[in-house]
Design a protein around this motif. Structure first.
Motif, PDB file in Angstrom:
ATOM      1  N   TYR A 187      46.429  28.030  56.936  1.00 26.78           N
ATOM      2  CA  TYR A 187      45.016  28.284  56.632  1.00 26.78           C
ATOM      3  C   TYR A 187      44.895  28.504  55.119  1.00 26.78           C
ATOM      4  CZ  TYR A 187      40.337  30.293  56.803  1.00 26.78           C
ATOM      5  OH  TYR A 187      39.001  30.533  56.615  1.00 26.78           O
ATOM      6  N   PRO A 188      44.705  27.446  54.340  1.00 23.86           N
ATOM      7  CA  PRO A 188      44.693  27.550  52.877  1.00 23.86           C
ATOM      8  C   PRO A 188      43.704  28.571  52.314  1.00 23.86           C
ATOM      9  CG  PRO A 188      44.848  25.253  53.560  1.00 23.86           C
ATOM     10  CD  PRO A 188      44.606  26.038  54.804  1.00 23.86           C
ATOM     11  N   PRO A 189      42.466  28.754  52.899  1.00 22.12           N
ATOM     12  CA  PRO A 189      41.528  29.705  52.294  1.00 22.12           C
ATOM     13  C   PRO A 189      41.903  31.169  52.513  1.00 22.12           C
ATOM     14  CG  PRO A 189      40.374  28.051  53.627  1.00 22.12           C
ATOM     15  CD  PRO A 189      41.814  27.969  53.973  1.00 22.12           C
ATOM     16  N   SER A 190      43.002  31.478  53.171  1.00 19.56           N
ATOM     17  CA  SER A 190      43.321  32.847  53.549  1.00 19.56           C
ATOM     18  C   SER A 190      43.477  33.743  52.315  1.00 19.56           C
ATOM     19  CB  SER A 190      44.592  32.868  54.385  1.00 19.56           C
ATOM     20  OG  SER A 190      44.993  34.198  54.608  1.00 19.56           O
ATOM     21  N   GLU A 191      42.654  34.791  52.227  1.00 20.35           N
ATOM     22  CA  GLU A 191      42.751  35.753  51.141  1.00 20.35           C
ATOM     23  C   GLU A 191      43.963  36.674  51.344  1.00 20.35           C
ATOM     24  OE1 GLU A 191      41.012  36.148  48.353  1.00 20.35           O
ATOM     25  OE2 GLU A 191      39.827  34.356  48.733  1.00 20.35           O
ATOM     26  N   LEU A 192      44.206  37.071  52.598  1.00 17.49           N
ATOM     27  CA  LEU A 192      45.331  37.961  52.869  1.00 17.49           C
ATOM     28  C   LEU A 192      46.642  37.299  52.509  1.00 17.49           C
ATOM     29  CD1 LEU A 192      44.200  39.491  56.281  1.00 17.49           C
ATOM     30  CD2 LEU A 192      44.052  40.519  54.027  1.00 17.49           C
ATOM     31  N   ALA A 193      46.783  36.014  52.829  1.00 25.62           N
ATOM     32  CA  ALA A 193      48.015  35.297  52.491  1.00 25.62           C
ATOM     33  C   ALA A 193      48.154  35.155  50.976  1.00 25.62           C
ATOM     34  CB  ALA A 193      48.031  33.926  53.160  1.00 25.62           C
ATOM     35  N   ARG A 194      47.035  34.819  50.301  1.00 23.43           N
ATOM     36  CA  ARG A 194      47.087  34.672  48.846  1.00 23.43           C
ATOM     37  C   ARG A 194      47.472  35.998  48.186  1.00 23.43           C
ATOM     38  NH1 ARG A 194      43.927  36.060  44.942  1.00 23.43           N
ATOM     39  NH2 ARG A 194      42.284  36.707  46.391  1.00 23.43           N
ATOM     40  N   GLU A 195      46.847  37.107  48.620  1.00 18.65           N
ATOM     41  CA  GLU A 195      47.175  38.409  48.046  1.00 18.65           C
ATOM     42  C   GLU A 195      48.638  38.770  48.300  1.00 18.65           C
ATOM     43  OE1 GLU A 195      42.673  40.239  48.699  1.00 18.65           O
ATOM     44  OE2 GLU A 195      44.370  41.039  49.800  1.00 18.65           O
ATOM     45  N   GLY A 196      49.132  38.433  49.511  1.00 12.83           N
ATOM     46  CA  GLY A 196      50.534  38.703  49.810  1.00 12.83           C
ATOM     47  C   GLY A 196      51.466  37.926  48.908  1.00 12.83           C
ATOM     48  N   VAL A 197      51.146  36.650  48.653  1.00 13.74           N
ATOM     49  CA  VAL A 197      51.985  35.833  47.777  1.00 13.74           C
ATOM     50  C   VAL A 197      51.989  36.404  46.366  1.00 13.74           C
ATOM     51  CG1 VAL A 197      52.197  33.547  46.704  1.00 13.74           C
ATOM     52  CG2 VAL A 197      51.717  33.733  49.149  1.00 13.74           C
ATOM     53  N   GLU A 198      50.808  36.734  45.852  1.00 13.60           N
ATOM     54  CA  GLU A 198      50.723  37.274  44.499  1.00 13.60           C
ATOM     55  C   GLU A 198      51.457  38.614  44.388  1.00 13.60           C
ATOM     56  OE1 GLU A 198      46.350  35.309  43.402  1.00 13.60           O
ATOM     57  OE2 GLU A 198      46.558  37.461  43.711  1.00 13.60           O
ATOM     58  N   ARG A 199      51.320  39.429  45.411  1.00 18.24           N
ATOM     59  CA  ARG A 199      51.974  40.738  45.385  1.00 18.24           C
ATOM     60  C   ARG A 199      53.494  40.599  45.365  1.00 18.24           C
ATOM     61  NH1 ARG A 199      49.277  42.459  49.170  1.00 18.24           N
ATOM     62  NH2 ARG A 199      50.677  42.041  50.909  1.00 18.24           N
ATOM     63  N   LEU A 200      54.010  39.706  46.192  1.00 15.70           N
ATOM     64  CA  LEU A 200      55.467  39.529  46.267  1.00 15.70           C
ATOM     65  C   LEU A 200      56.012  38.856  45.012  1.00 15.70           C
ATOM     66  CD1 LEU A 200      55.925  38.523  49.990  1.00 15.70           C
ATOM     67  CD2 LEU A 200      56.584  40.650  48.891  1.00 15.70           C
ATOM     68  N   ILE A 201      55.243  37.921  44.464  1.00 10.34           N
ATOM     69  CA  ILE A 201      55.699  37.237  43.251  1.00 10.34           C
ATOM     70  C   ILE A 201      55.821  38.243  42.100  1.00 10.34           C
ATOM     71  CG2 ILE A 201      54.997  35.570  41.496  1.00 10.34           C
ATOM     72  CD1 ILE A 201      53.899  33.840  43.737  1.00 10.34           C
ATOM     73  N   LYS A 202      54.917  39.205  42.034  1.00 13.43           N
ATOM     74  CA  LYS A 202      55.003  40.223  40.988  1.00 13.43           C
ATOM     75  C   LYS A 202      56.252  41.083  41.159  1.00 13.43           C
ATOM     76  CE  LYS A 202      50.041  40.579  40.068  1.00 13.43           C
ATOM     77  NZ  LYS A 202      48.843  41.452  40.123  1.00 13.43           N
ATOM     78  N   LYS A 203      56.652  41.278  42.432  1.00 13.40           N
ATOM     79  CA  LYS A 203      57.853  42.070  42.674  1.00 13.40           C
ATOM     80  C   LYS A 203      59.121  41.274  42.365  1.00 13.40           C
ATOM     81  CE  LYS A 203      55.872  44.944  46.353  1.00 13.40           C
ATOM     82  NZ  LYS A 203      55.990  45.334  47.771  1.00 13.40           N
ATOM     83  N   ILE A 204      59.116  39.996  42.746  1.00  8.54           N
ATOM     84  CA  ILE A 204      60.332  39.174  42.596  1.00  8.54           C
ATOM     85  C   ILE A 204      60.451  38.630  41.182  1.00  8.54           C
ATOM     86  CG2 ILE A 204      61.538  37.159  43.483  1.00  8.54           C
ATOM     87  CD1 ILE A 204      60.059  37.526  46.120  1.00  8.54           C
ATOM     88  N   TRP A 205      59.387  38.031  40.678  1.00  7.95           N
ATOM     89  CA  TRP A 205      59.374  37.419  39.341  1.00  7.95           C
ATOM     90  C   TRP A 205      58.218  38.030  38.537  1.00  7.95           C
ATOM     91  CZ3 TRP A 205      59.208  33.700  43.531  1.00  7.95           C
ATOM     92  CH2 TRP A 205      60.479  33.241  43.879  1.00  7.95           C
ATOM     93  N   PRO A 206      58.405  39.166  37.928  1.00 10.46           N
ATOM     94  CA  PRO A 206      57.292  39.857  37.263  1.00 10.46           C
ATOM     95  C   PRO A 206      56.619  39.024  36.169  1.00 10.46           C
ATOM     96  CG  PRO A 206      59.227  41.272  37.441  1.00 10.46           C
ATOM     97  CD  PRO A 206      59.669  39.905  37.816  1.00 10.46           C
ATOM     98  N   HIS A 207      57.342  38.080  35.526  1.00  8.50           N
ATOM     99  CA  HIS A 207      56.793  37.332  34.392  1.00  8.50           C
ATOM    100  C   HIS A 207      56.384  35.918  34.779  1.00  8.50           C
ATOM    101  CE1 HIS A 207      58.160  40.651  31.973  1.00  8.50           C
ATOM    102  NE2 HIS A 207      59.393  40.495  32.426  1.00  8.50           N
ATOM    103  N   VAL A 208      56.360  35.609  36.080  1.00  9.80           N
ATOM    104  CA  VAL A 208      55.997  34.260  36.523  1.00  9.80           C
ATOM    105  C   VAL A 208      54.610  34.295  37.144  1.00  9.80           C
ATOM    106  CG1 VAL A 208      56.619  32.350  38.046  1.00  9.80           C
ATOM    107  CG2 VAL A 208      58.392  33.689  36.925  1.00  9.80           C
TER     108      VAL A 208
END
Length: 627
Positions: free
Chosen positions: A599-620
């Motif tokens: 479901y591409p429009p999913s806000e919860l999925a997008r927020e989860g991806v952004e949140r995890l990316i900040k944890k894994i790759w803070p500068h990406v």
């Protein structure tokens, strides 16, 4: 026996899935009287299995009397599991796999089984069957399991080649050992002619003997040292040969066990045929630890051997074939309740067998409506919506002549009767002016049947006999304490008027009404989204409101309906959240990305991806990773 074994295996897998999706165990649900809620949890059996472990968890225990299973300290009803219901409904909606692609795959599997059968096995058929495995793995339904089996067979062949090389090396070492032993014997011999050359003088003779012994040791020591090295190498090679064979057997048996746990019974039979052919020593004992052996041996005293798994796999195939025949017969008789149970049991046992995959979709759709209404009935009883539950019982009785509505009717009628008694006591308390009893009885009646239409009637009768404003304030305080914001919102006109002279209560009321207005807006928005067929979007809108108002019955009911409609999307999202909570960041990120694909429009999925990316790759940047 077969159903017990497969049910226990299915419970293990379904329980893992259910825990990943935050499924509440049966024991934590409120007692609604539904037929799916047990009156008691099994006490015998769970204690017996508490000391044994498999997969790092307590062994599962199944109570066949009420279809309740315990595993890892949790209690589950095997017929009322959200994940299993979602998978079953997906299967009932799926088309039959009778196309040429599916038939070609089954022909390949049948050909491999035929080639590897004991009456046909030879070096030629072995090679031909092995060459067909990668072809079978190219089909989606196989999930590359045949390729895994082919790789395992190739690994065994490499191990056997290694054993042959070690055996040749040992033969060469033994030959050298014999030669060195012969040389040592020659070096140790004392020649008569040398003794005749000994000096006559005793002192000189002793010195001469000492020198001769030193020369003998010089010649003998290298030979003895080499013999010791050869003996150590022979023992090391023998140990390595034994370990190589044991490791090859253990890895192959592990793969067969995996196929059995996955209910890939055709692959179990194929792998067993290959095992007997490759390892021709007749040893089929499972090379596992004692706890795992006890698990399989505890299922009716069966020995933990591959022959047992082979017979169970064949029995499962026969049982599935029989279950499909029974399903067809029950459909012809119009007995949808029994037909739904048979197809659920058969699907749980042989989800990947051809008899299940090729069942016509038209036949499956006939029980789909019954299955959906049955699940809706369970949900209605769980949220205590007895009006809807009563209507669903009548619909189910009209759909299936063999549907037994006695249990849900008993639960509904009992709740209605008890709620009516509490309302009658509330009327008497209102007449006598006993406000404390009035509030207690109304609260009890609301908890038993929150959506009881008689509640509004009783409230009107009570307000007509007492001060309207004071009674409204009492009700408002009671609803505040209960956090029953839905009832406050539905009766907002009366409460707004009652709080006109009480600024503090009025401010609190306006705050709640504002939030409930947001909830209503999200519900209306979700309903409009659902009308377009976008159930995932509708569910996500309601999920945001649910986090603020988890006790709102209307929101919960609509959210439960959309959860069923968007089961796959919700399942992946819940799984991703669970993995994130367990700090499995890589798995969680992959699941969030998978959710976005669903479901591409999913806000919860997008927020989860952004949140995890900040944890894994803070500068990406998150967008670059998503691309």
């Amino acid at each position: 026996m077969l159903r017990l074994i497969v049910c226990l295996i299915s419970i293990c897998l379904i329980s893992v899935w259910a825990k990943l999706h935050a499924q509440a165990p049966v024991s934590s649900r409120p007692a609604t009287g539904s037929e799916s809620s047990p009156s008691s949890t099994p006490s015998s059996g769970s204690a017996d299995s508490g000391s044994s472990k498999i997969l790092g968890k307590e062994l599962p225990f199944l109570d066949l009397g009420n279809e309740i299973a315990t595993w890892d300290g949790k209690v589950w009803n095997i017929n009322n599991n959200r994940i299993f219901r979602a998978r079953l409904e997906k299967y009932l909606n799926a088309p039959e796999e009778t196309d040429a692609h599916s038939r070609a795959y089954q022909d390949l599997i049948a050909r491999i089984i035929h080639l590897m059968s004991p009456q046909n096995i030879s070096s030629r058929t072995l090679d031909e069957a092995w060459s067909l495995l990668p072809k079978a793995a190219s089909y989606d339904i196989d999930a590359n399991l045949c390729q895994t089996l082919a790789s395992a067979i190739y690994s065994v062949w490499l191990a056997q080649d290694e054993r042959a090389r070690l055996q040749n090396a040992n033969a060469a070492l033994r030959k050298e050992q014999e030669t060195l032993q012969h040389n040592a014997e020659i070096a140790n011999m004392t020649r008569l002619d040398e003794n005749n050359n000994a000096p006559r003088n005793p002192i000189a003779a002793a010195e001469w003997q000492k020198e001769r012994e030193a020369n003998r040791q010089i010649r003998l020591n290298p030979i003895l040292a080499r013999l010791a090295e050869i003996e150590a190498t022979l023992k090391a090679n023998q140990l390595k040969r034994d370990l190589t064979e044991l490791q090859a057997k253990t890895e192959f048996q592990t793969l067969i066990i995996q196929f059995f746990l996955q209910r890939r019974f055709q692959h179990v039979i194929i792998a067993n045929h290959f095992y007997r052919t490759i390892f021709g020593d007749g040893d089929t004992q499972i090379k596992f630890d004692e706890k795992t052996k006890e698990f399989f041996a505890g299922l009716g005293g069966l020995p933990p051997t591959l022959n047992v798994l082979d017979s169970l796999a064949n029995e499962a195939i026969r049982d599935v074939r029989e279950g499909i025949e029974a399903f067809r017969f029950l459909l012809e008789k119009g007995e949808l309740a029994s037909a739904a149970q048979r197809i659920a049991e058969t699907f749980a046992i042989g989800e990947y067998l051809p008899e299940v995959r090729t069942l016509e979709r038209d036949l499956k759709r006939r029980v789909l409506e019954f299955t959906q209404k049955s699940n809706q009935l369970l949900s209605a009883l769980e949220v205590k919506d007895y009006t809807l539950a009563e209507d669903l019982v009548m619909q189910l009785e009209s759909l299936a002549k063999d549907f037994d509505g006695s249990k849900p009717r008993a639960a509904i009628e009992t709740a209605q009767t008890v709620a009516a008694l509490h309302l009658a006591k509330a009327r008497n308390a209102a007449v006598s002016g006993d406000r404390e009893t009035l509030e207690a009885e109304l609260k009890a009646a609301t908890e038993i049947w929150p959506r009881n239409p008689a509640l509004a009637e009783v409230s009107s009768a009570i307000f007509s006999q007492a001060d309207v404003q004071q009674q409204a304030l009492v009700d408002l305080d009671r609803l505040f304490s209960q956090k029953n914001y839905r009832q406050i919102y539905e009766d907002k006109v009366r409460f707004i008027a009652a709080t006109a002279l009480f600024p503090e209560r009025q401010a609190k009321l306006m705050e709640i009404l504002g939030k409930m207005q947001q909830v209503e807006g999200l519900i209306i928005r979700a309903s409009e989204i659902a009308k377009r067929g976008d159930y995932a979007g509708a569910w996500e809108n309601l999920e945001q409101a649910y986090k603020k108002f988890p006790d709102d019955p209307k929101l919960n009911q609509l959210r439960a309906d959309y959860t069923t409609q968007a089961a796959e999307f919700v399942r992946h999202l819940r799984w991703a959240e669970e993995q994130e909570q367990r700090n499995q960041l890589g798995s969680s990120l992959a699941l969030y990305l998978k959710t976005q694909q669903l479901y591409p429009p999913s806000e919860l999925a997008r927020e989860g991806v952004e949140r995890l990316i900040k944890k894994i790759w803070p500068h990406v940047e998150a967008s670059s990773v998503q691309r």
